[in-house]
Design an enzyme around this catalytic site. Structure first.
Site, PDB file in Angstrom:
ATOM      1  N   GLU A  69       6.244 -61.019  50.263  1.00  0.00           N
ATOM      2  CA  GLU A  69       5.200 -61.876  50.821  1.00  0.00           C
ATOM      3  C   GLU A  69       5.834 -63.062  51.534  1.00  0.00           C
ATOM      4  OE1 GLU A  69       1.704 -64.336  48.661  1.00  0.00           O
ATOM      5  OE2 GLU A  69       1.743 -62.191  48.209  1.00  0.00           O
ATOM      6  N   CYS A  76       5.982 -63.552  44.351  1.00  0.00           N
ATOM      7  CA  CYS A  76       6.945 -64.622  44.067  1.00  0.00           C
ATOM      8  C   CYS A  76       8.183 -64.006  43.435  1.00  0.00           C
ATOM      9  CB  CYS A  76       6.355 -65.656  43.106  1.00  0.00           C
ATOM     10  SG  CYS A  76       5.011 -66.622  43.781  1.00  0.00           S
ATOM     11  N   ILE A  77       9.330 -64.573  43.713  1.00  0.00           N
ATOM     12  CA  ILE A  77      10.576 -64.089  43.116  1.00  0.00           C
ATOM     13  C   ILE A  77      11.466 -65.284  42.840  1.00  0.00           C
ATOM     14  CG2 ILE A  77      11.606 -63.635  45.397  1.00  0.00           C
ATOM     15  CD1 ILE A  77      13.077 -61.240  44.038  1.00  0.00           C
ATOM     16  N   LEU A  78      12.076 -65.289  41.660  1.00  0.00           N
ATOM     17  CA  LEU A  78      12.871 -66.449  41.249  1.00  0.00           C
ATOM     18  C   LEU A  78      13.967 -66.030  40.281  1.00  0.00           C
ATOM     19  CD1 LEU A  78      13.301 -69.599  40.938  1.00  0.00           C
ATOM     20  CD2 LEU A  78      11.727 -69.453  39.007  1.00  0.00           C
ATOM     21  N   LYS A 124      19.859 -60.392  43.850  1.00  0.00           N
ATOM     22  CA  LYS A 124      19.872 -59.073  44.507  1.00  0.00           C
ATOM     23  C   LYS A 124      19.416 -57.982  43.549  1.00  0.00           C
ATOM     24  CE  LYS A 124      23.227 -59.395  48.254  1.00  0.00           C
ATOM     25  NZ  LYS A 124      23.893 -60.678  47.981  1.00  0.00           N
TER      26      LYS A 124
END
Length: 529
Positions: free
Chosen positions: A419, A385-387, A399
């Protein structure tokens, strides 16, 4: 509008109805997109309708009043038809393609040992591929000994009208490393390889010669890794009306007030509050400002728990073990779920590492964003997950998180990929990062002995730690790859070069590898995470 409101009160609108709903677009103009009614409630003797705009992102869902509904085009939900019959027999369910294929797989498995009688039946593998075929890159169905293209960099003006073929060999992921004779070579197993100067503190993991890169099972059929699929991907099969609706009205986190985009499974008693208060350092949730103030007198954290592995200026990154800091990790997942729709929440945070980016001031280290990844990934995922939190979006932090994830992959000596599926904003960020990173390398290539500079897909992947499939898809997205006179050529037009230079001038935040203090761990040798 009054007439529409009267109609809304006279007609019984139920969940599942569809009708146009008035909303403002980005230009603040009125529009009437089709929407579905997800819920109806009454507040102060006034009906409110929770609507989802069809073909719009769920973060735009909202409660609306009856005067915004166009009752003239109301569509009631269709009644579910009775279970159809198959071959006219009552009680038998209709055949589905998947069931039919399973049946054929069983038949094929039974007939595999029987001698052939002149007919060729599809193998179980081919039937499985037909069922689950996707347009995405798939490099584990067939393996061919085909050369990896040596792509040459040339200006657009050098091409003729004969350039018409696409990179079909690369599209299917069937290419193998092969380099031009102009490069220095070392030979291993009969394959020409280009020598790349080794970088200090960085080793590449060798792939098994004939093994499938995406294979998840060992040769004896026993799984070799603890997790076999993308652990945080939501399969969308358990969605219901409750999880489709935002349940938190507002979150106060430090000096920011955030309006959630999606459902998050906070305790039910907190969902009725006008504001949910979070401690910005430990992320504990509290029901009132007074509770928060009392908590702050006892909470001595001024930064995320874990190890600070990067600091440059006011930007820091902390590595947090989901097993050692379970409460913080669970609170972080709850907060992140308010802004991530395509991931599902797991309270079992033990198999994950969390990398939290913070901004420092006199009061402490304030969370800006984060990403998580599995300690052991069988599919080369370097991000689960990235937020970036909404107050910090559109400022280059997204970025920076992506660049940091690939910087760790470089230290680990791996190539990585995020993912799937990516959210709409995540896809935009990754595509932009991949484009800028690859163009940055291509622009730095110098001609060799007066000839066009040459580089391979594998070399780009090695330098950037971006997985080969992502490199190929990015080159195709930018429409850079062409087949010309027996060679694959990357054509950089003036528009692409100018656009890249303008984008890089705006990109002020970059990761400095000298400020990174990170030692990768081999989690496979640890009995417990």
């Amino acid at each position: 509008m009054t007439k529409m409101a009267d109609n809304a009160s006279s007609v019984d609108i139920v969940e599942g109805c569809r009708l146009p709903v008035l909303r403002k677009n980005q230009e603040h103009e009125d529009e009437w997109p089709l929407a579905e009614i997800l819920s109806v409630k009454e507040v102060s003797s006034r009906k409110l309708y929770y609507v989802h705009y069809i073909d719009f992102n769920k973060r735009l869902d909202e409660w609306v009043t009856g005067d915004r509904l166009d009752m003239k085009k109301l569509q009631f939900p269709k009644k579910e038809a009775k279970t159809p019959t198959k071959n006219g027999l009552p009680g038998s369910r209709p055949g589905s393609p998947e069931r039919d294929v399973r049946k054929s797989l069983e038949l094929n498995a039974q007939s595999a040992s029987a001698p052939s009688r002149g007919k060729t039946l599809p193998t179980p593998l081919s039937a499985h591929n037909e069922l689950h075929a996707t347009p995405e890159i798939n490099n584990h169905d067939i393996k061919k000994e085909e050369p990896d293209p040596v792509v040459q960099i040339t200006p657009r003006s050098d091409l003729t009208n004969n350039v018409s073929k696409c990179l079909s060999g690369v599209c299917t992921g069937l290419v193998k490393p092969h380099f031009n004779n102009n490069f220095p070579k070392s030979f291993k197993n009969g394959t020409a390889r280009r020598l790349i100067p080794p970088q200090p503190g960085r080793k590449r993991k060798a792939n098994c010669g004939g093994a499938d890169e995406d294979s998840q099972d060992s040769s004896d059929g026993v799984p070799t890794a603890p997790r076999m699929t993308g652990s945080l991907v939501s399969d969308r099969s358990h969605d219901d009306i409750v999880t489709r609706m935002k349940n938190i009205e507002c979150i106060e986190l430090g000096r920011h007030r955030l309006k959630p985009w999606y459902f998050s499974p906070y305790p039910q008693e907190l969902t009725t509050l006008p504001i949910l208060y979070l401690c910005e350092f430990c992320l504990k949730y509290l029901k009132s400002l007074k509770c928060l103030q009392r908590h702050l007198t006892k909470c001595h954290l001024r930064h995320p728990p874990g190890n600070e592995i990067y600091r440059k200026g006011t930007i820091s990154f902390f590595e947090i073990d989901g097993r050692k800091n379970k409460n913080y990790s669970q609170n972080l997942c709850l907060l992140a779920k308010c802004f991530l729709d395509h991931k599902t929440l797991y309270y079992d945070t033990d198999p994950f590492l969390f990398y939290v980016m913070t901004e420092y001031d006199s009061k402490g280290f304030h969370i800006v964003g984060y990403y998580s990844k599995e300690k052991e990934s069988t599919e080369d995922y370097n991000v689960a997950c990235i937020l970036t939190l909404p107050p910090y979006q559109r400022r280059g932090y997204g970025k920076l998180l992506i660049e940091f994830s690939y910087e760790l992959s470089k230290v680990e000596g791996k190539t990585g990929t995020p993912e799937k599926p990516l959210s709409d904003l995540g896809l935009l960020s990754y595509r932009s990062y991949w484009s800028q990173t690859i163009l940055e390398i291509l622009m730095e290539l110098k001609p060799d002995n007066g000839e066009r500079p040459q580089i391979t897909i594998n070399e780009i992947s090695e330098i950037t730690s971006v997985k080969k499939e992502d490199v190929i898809s990015t080159l195709q997205y930018l429409n850079l790859i062409n087949y010309y006179k027996g060679q694959y050529i990357l054509t950089l037009s003036e528009d692409i070069v100018d656009g890249h230079e303008r984008a890089m001038q705006k990109r002020h935040l970059r990761i400095d590898s000298k400020c990174l203090h990170f030692t990768p761990k081999d989690w496979s040798k640890r009995g417990k995470w």
